[in-house]
Design a protein around this motif. Sequence first.
Motif, mmCIF file in Angstrom:
data_model
loop_
_atom_site.group_PDB
_atom_site.id
_atom_site.type_symbol
_atom_site.label_atom_id
_atom_site.label_comp_id
_atom_site.label_asym_id
_atom_site.label_seq_id
_atom_site.Cartn_x
_atom_site.Cartn_y
_atom_site.Cartn_z
ATOM 1 N N VAL A 173 -110.629 19.623 11.642
ATOM 2 C CA VAL A 173 -111.788 18.785 11.326
ATOM 3 C C VAL A 173 -111.367 17.327 11.162
ATOM 4 O O VAL A 173 -112.057 16.406 11.620
ATOM 5 N N LEU A 174 -110.230 17.098 10.519
ATOM 6 C CA LEU A 174 -109.742 15.730 10.323
ATOM 7 C C LEU A 174 -109.487 15.033 11.657
ATOM 8 O O LEU A 174 -109.781 13.839 11.814
ATOM 9 N N LYS A 175 -108.948 15.764 12.616
ATOM 10 C CA LYS A 175 -108.739 15.192 13.946
ATOM 11 C C LYS A 175 -110.075 14.798 14.577
ATOM 12 O O LYS A 175 -110.210 13.725 15.180
ATOM 13 N N ILE A 176 -111.062 15.661 14.430
ATOM 14 C CA ILE A 176 -112.385 15.382 14.991
ATOM 15 C C ILE A 176 -112.999 14.152 14.331
ATOM 16 O O ILE A 176 -113.670 13.344 14.976
ATOM 17 N N TYR A 177 -112.736 13.985 13.021
ATOM 18 C CA TYR A 177 -113.295 12.853 12.281
ATOM 19 C C TYR A 177 -112.463 11.581 12.439
ATOM 20 O O TYR A 177 -112.745 10.582 11.789
ATOM 21 N N GLY A 178 -111.429 11.613 13.282
ATOM 22 C CA GLY A 178 -110.756 10.378 13.645
ATOM 23 C C GLY A 178 -109.395 10.121 13.055
ATOM 24 O O GLY A 178 -108.831 9.036 13.266
ATOM 25 N N ALA A 179 -108.832 11.060 12.312
ATOM 26 C CA ALA A 179 -107.490 10.850 11.769
ATOM 27 C C ALA A 179 -106.471 10.797 12.902
ATOM 28 O O ALA A 179 -106.495 11.629 13.812
ATOM 29 N N SER A 180 -105.571 9.812 12.850
ATOM 30 C CA SER A 180 -104.556 9.678 13.898
ATOM 31 C C SER A 180 -103.432 10.680 13.711
ATOM 32 O O SER A 180 -103.021 11.361 14.648
ATOM 33 N N GLU A 181 -102.906 10.731 12.486
ATOM 34 C CA GLU A 181 -101.812 11.643 12.178
ATOM 35 C C GLU A 181 -102.209 12.538 11.011
ATOM 36 O O GLU A 181 -102.583 12.052 9.943
ATOM 37 N N VAL A 182 -102.141 13.836 11.225
ATOM 38 C CA VAL A 182 -102.405 14.805 10.165
ATOM 39 C C VAL A 182 -101.097 15.538 9.878
ATOM 40 O O VAL A 182 -100.536 16.197 10.754
ATOM 41 N N ILE A 183 -100.611 15.379 8.655
ATOM 42 C CA ILE A 183 -99.371 16.025 8.229
ATOM 43 C C ILE A 183 -99.739 17.250 7.399
ATOM 44 O O ILE A 183 -100.466 17.140 6.408
ATOM 45 N N VAL A 184 -99.255 18.403 7.807
ATOM 46 C CA VAL A 184 -99.578 19.653 7.120
ATOM 47 C C VAL A 184 -98.301 20.255 6.548
ATOM 48 O O VAL A 184 -97.282 20.336 7.238
ATOM 49 N N THR A 185 -98.363 20.680 5.300
ATOM 50 C CA THR A 185 -97.199 21.298 4.663
ATOM 51 C C THR A 185 -97.444 22.773 4.395
ATOM 52 O O THR A 185 -98.579 23.214 4.228
ATOM 53 N N ILE A 242 -93.082 11.868 5.288
ATOM 54 C CA ILE A 242 -94.287 11.028 5.335
ATOM 55 C C ILE A 242 -93.925 9.600 5.724
ATOM 56 O O ILE A 242 -94.589 8.978 6.562
ATOM 57 N N ASP A 243 -92.859 9.066 5.127
ATOM 58 C CA ASP A 243 -92.427 7.703 5.460
ATOM 59 C C ASP A 243 -92.045 7.597 6.932
ATOM 60 O O ASP A 243 -92.333 6.587 7.595
ATOM 61 N N ARG A 244 -91.406 8.631 7.436
ATOM 62 C CA ARG A 244 -90.981 8.629 8.836
ATOM 63 C C ARG A 244 -92.187 8.613 9.770
ATOM 64 O O ARG A 244 -92.221 7.875 10.756
ATOM 65 N N VAL A 245 -93.187 9.399 9.450
ATOM 66 C CA VAL A 245 -94.374 9.503 10.307
ATOM 67 C C VAL A 245 -95.231 8.245 10.219
ATOM 68 O O VAL A 245 -95.778 7.774 11.227
ATOM 69 N N THR A 246 -95.339 7.683 9.015
ATOM 70 C CA THR A 246 -96.265 6.562 8.793
ATOM 71 C C THR A 246 -95.584 5.204 8.804
ATOM 72 O O THR A 246 -96.238 4.188 8.535
ATOM 73 N N GLY A 247 -94.301 5.168 9.104
ATOM 74 C CA GLY A 247 -93.589 3.896 9.091
ATOM 75 C C GLY A 247 -93.461 3.314 7.703
ATOM 76 O O GLY A 247 -93.424 2.088 7.533
ATOM 77 N N GLY A 248 -93.407 4.184 6.694
ATOM 78 C CA GLY A 248 -93.245 3.738 5.318
ATOM 79 C C GLY A 248 -94.533 3.355 4.621
ATOM 80 O O GLY A 248 -94.516 2.983 3.439
ATOM 81 N N ILE A 249 -95.650 3.430 5.310
ATOM 82 C CA ILE A 249 -96.938 3.037 4.715
ATOM 83 C C ILE A 249 -97.467 4.107 3.767
ATOM 84 O O ILE A 249 -98.097 3.820 2.755
#
Length: 242
Positions: free
Chosen positions: A178-190, A219-226
């Motif tokens: 659902v998050l992908k459909i709503y426009g999330a670029s990166e979804v991290i699942v644990t 998370i830092d690796r995926v988001t560039g530290g953001i």
Amino acid sequence: MKAAVLKGPYDINVTDTERPEIGDDQVLIRVKRCGICGSDIHAYKGKHPDFIIPIIPGHEFSGVIEEVGSSVKRVKEGDRVVVEPLKVCGKCYYCRRGAYNKCTNLKVLGAQVNGAFAEYIAVDERWVYRLPDNVSFEEGAMVEPLAVAVHAVKRANHIGNNVLVLGSGTIGLLLAQVLKIYGASEVIVTDIKDWKLNLAKEFGAITVNPLKDDLKEAIDRVTGGIGVDSSFEAVGNEETLN
């Protein structure tokens, strides 16, 4: 009719029981498919305090209407349907304001009143929704948990680009989609189970097993530290909530 009756911890049996009678504003549904929710498993193990035992569990289901009450107008016999599995009073403070999910007399099918681990179930017309022809009964049984995920994402208002989902059970996996459909670029699942994470990967998620990798570093690796813009807890575990 045949129904699976939960009588206590680890005590569930298929038995013969009376087919439910319907009221004027109810429909009788022949159950075609019914999912097994995590709450059903907790109840089976005797670890769900809200279940009233004995009970016929099951609230994620689809079926076909076999009979309608005299006051039913919106659906008809033969309709393929799914159900919002609730019974509410319609009179309390919350019901009068449309927040019926907070009803002070709320009952859930399969928990406080008999559910759909049965051949037939009687349901108030107001909770019944037609299935489109291109949606199977199997998919229809997933509508209720899917609605949970959609509701959660809508309540988040601004999900942002980078989103964290803690847990890749049924709700976590649905959230990822659902998050992908709503426009999330990166979804991290644990998750701590790799076979669940493999499913999340199939839905386009980036996965992290915190028993093997440091979550913050990932998370830092995926988001560039953001960091992530929003997160969703889909485990229901005290450790993840903290």
